[in-house]
Design a protein around this motif. Structure first.
Motif, short mmCIF file in Angstrom:
data_model
loop_
_atom_site.label_atom_id
_atom_site.label_comp_id
_atom_site.label_asym_id
_atom_site.label_seq_id
_atom_site.Cartn_x
_atom_site.Cartn_y
_atom_site.Cartn_z
N UNK A 1 29.28 37.69 48.47
CA UNK A 1 28.05 36.67 48.19
C UNK A 1 27.25 38.33 47.81
N UNK A 2 27.14 39.04 48.31
CA UNK A 2 25.80 40.27 47.72
C UNK A 2 26.56 41.51 47.40
N UNK A 3 27.23 41.47 45.98
CA UNK A 3 27.86 42.46 45.52
C UNK A 3 26.90 43.90 45.77
N UNK A 4 27.65 45.19 46.76
CA UNK A 4 26.75 46.28 46.82
C UNK A 4 26.26 46.35 47.93
N UNK A 5 26.05 45.08 48.95
CA UNK A 5 25.08 45.20 49.46
C UNK A 5 25.58 46.01 50.84
N UNK A 6 26.82 47.14 51.13
CA UNK A 6 27.16 47.85 52.13
C UNK A 6 27.85 48.78 51.32
N UNK A 7 27.01 48.97 49.71
CA UNK A 7 27.84 50.32 48.94
C UNK A 7 28.85 50.62 48.84
N UNK A 8 29.37 52.01 49.08
CA UNK A 8 30.40 52.29 49.63
C UNK A 8 31.90 52.30 50.49
N UNK A 9 30.98 51.73 51.38
CA UNK A 9 31.28 52.21 53.06
C UNK A 9 31.68 50.77 53.57
#
Length: 424
Positions: free
Chosen positions: A319-327
């Motif tokens: 839904x939100x690509x990149x919202x949680x970063x690499x974690x």
């Protein structure tokens, strides 16, 4: 009983028997050896193939017809179910060197075709192929647990193979919350003489608690589990379970206790679990979904798992690509090796959500919107409680599959929750 002559029909039955044995991945030569030694017989309706407590000299394979299984209860035969082809009969007595453990009677108006192999011939096969002994001895155990799910039958089976009631000692140490919920919520919600099915991770913990409090309901208790054999042989090791084996039960129940089911299956498997439970219940029947601390599922995050928390992480990334970063969506940290891990929602995700940068797309499905809304509400209020998110989502999901919530409660400290759902 009459012996059948060899011919095209018995030849087809012999081929069916070979196929049945082959499903257990037995040694091919052992299968052929048994197929050569069996002798075909026809049993008339109402005729006995085996009689409980009588010594038999044969192991039997039911190839056609239907048989009823009877166990003595207070001296009188009590039906515990029926069996249809192909199934093995009498091997429990053989492997345990005991008389027949149950009476087997031909059911209905159609004769039963039974292939018999004498104890002496069977012993010769096992001596030639010793590696097949363990597999064949387990066929009976699995058949009993799969078909004879009545709790009274199960208890008799357990006594027969030498297990004692104290196998529940460890489970009982964790059952205070469960016992309280059963007495306060579950029992008042069901009618007198209700037929109850327990589906869960272990060998009948709920059935034992219900029976202890009210022994007269013994005949109305049934149990089933995906890995019931493993739960019996490894009583201290929790076994995740679902409704997959209960799906084949012919009975309809007034109530089902789902112990450790809905918290150990994937997001999409939950749908199937509700569908099966709905089909097993009578109209107005009760589904009591329970989660215990004993099998607390860690909130592991990442693509390696399939539980709701992993599905939620995948949904957030989609839904939100990149919202949680690499974690991971659920971050875990350790201040000291002797301390419990500290868990929280992904910090970068929380900052974006609180700042109002994350909006749920209108194109998202209704279910996705429910899951994401629950997550955003927690983040906005500064909470980290995946159990509550799961708990609320499960209640919503139940309503989508024909259940109405009547009572529910959760205890975050003990990782325990229950939901009393009625089939509408």
């Amino acid at each position: 009983m009459r012996k059948l002559k060899d011919g095209p029909e018995t030849g087809e039955y012999r081929a069916t028997l070979i196929q049945f044995l082959n499903e257990y991945n037995l040694n091919g030569m052992a299968i052929l050896a048994m197929a050569r030694e069996v002798v075909p017989y026809s049993y008339a309706p109402g005729e006995f193939i085996l009689k409980q407590d009588e010594q038999s000299q044969f192991i039997c394979f039911l190839l056609s017809g239907k048989v009823r299984i009877l166990l003595k209860d207070k001296g009188r035969p009590k039906s515990v179910g029926t069996l249809e082809p192909v199934t093995m009969l009498g091997e429990i007595a053989y492997f345990n060197s005991t008389p027949a453990s149950a009476t087997v009677k031909v059911e209905g108006k159609t004769p039963a075709v039974v292939f018999r192999i004498s104890y002496s011939s069977f012993t010769m096969v096992l001596e030639r192929f010793p590696d097949v002994r363990a597999t064949l001895s387990r066929i009976g155990d699995m058949r009993v647990l799969k078909h004879f799910h009545g709790f009274i039958s199960y208890r008799k089976f357990m006594e027969m193979i030498g297990w004692r009631k104290d196998r529940f000692a460890v489970n009982r140490a964790f059952s205070q919350d469960l016992d309280f919920a059963l007495g306060r919520v579950f029992r008042p919600a069901i009618k007198k003489n209700a037929k109850i099915l327990e589906v869960g991770d272990g060998p009948g913990l709920v059935a034992e608690l219900l029976y202890d409090s009210e022994p007269k309901i013994l005949d109305n208790l049934s149990i089933q589990a995906t890995y019931l054999e493993e739960a019996i042989t490894n009583a201290l090791t929790p076994q995740p379970s679902d409704f997959s084996r209960a799906h084949g039960l012919e009975e309809r129940f007034d109530a089902i206790v789902a112990l450790q089911v809905f918290n150990v299956v994937s997001r999409h498997a939950v749908e199937e679990q509700f569908q099966i439970a709905h089909s097993l219940l009578k109209n107005g029947g009760v589904l009591f979904a329970v989660k215990l601390q004993l099998l607390d599922i860690r909130h592991d995050s990442g693509t390696s798992g399939s539980l709701i928390f992993n599905a939620l992480e995948e949904l957030v990334e989609y839904t939100w690509p990149g919202a949680i970063g690499t974690k991971n969506l659920i971050e875990t940290s350790f201040i000291d090796a002797d301390l419990d891990p500290i868990m929280e929602w992904n910090k970068a995700f929380c900052r974006k959500a609180v700042a109002g940068k994350l909006k749920i797309p209108k194109s998202s499905s209704h279910e996705d919107r429910v899951m994401l809304n629950l997550l955003l509400k927690q983040v906005d209020s500064g909470l980290f409680d995946p159990e509550d998110l799961h708990y609320q989502w499960l209640g919503w999901k139940a309503e989508q599959y024909g259940f109405k919530s009547e009572a529910s409660e959760k205890n975050t400290e003990t990782a325990f929750f229950y939901q009393l759902l009625r089939k509408s």
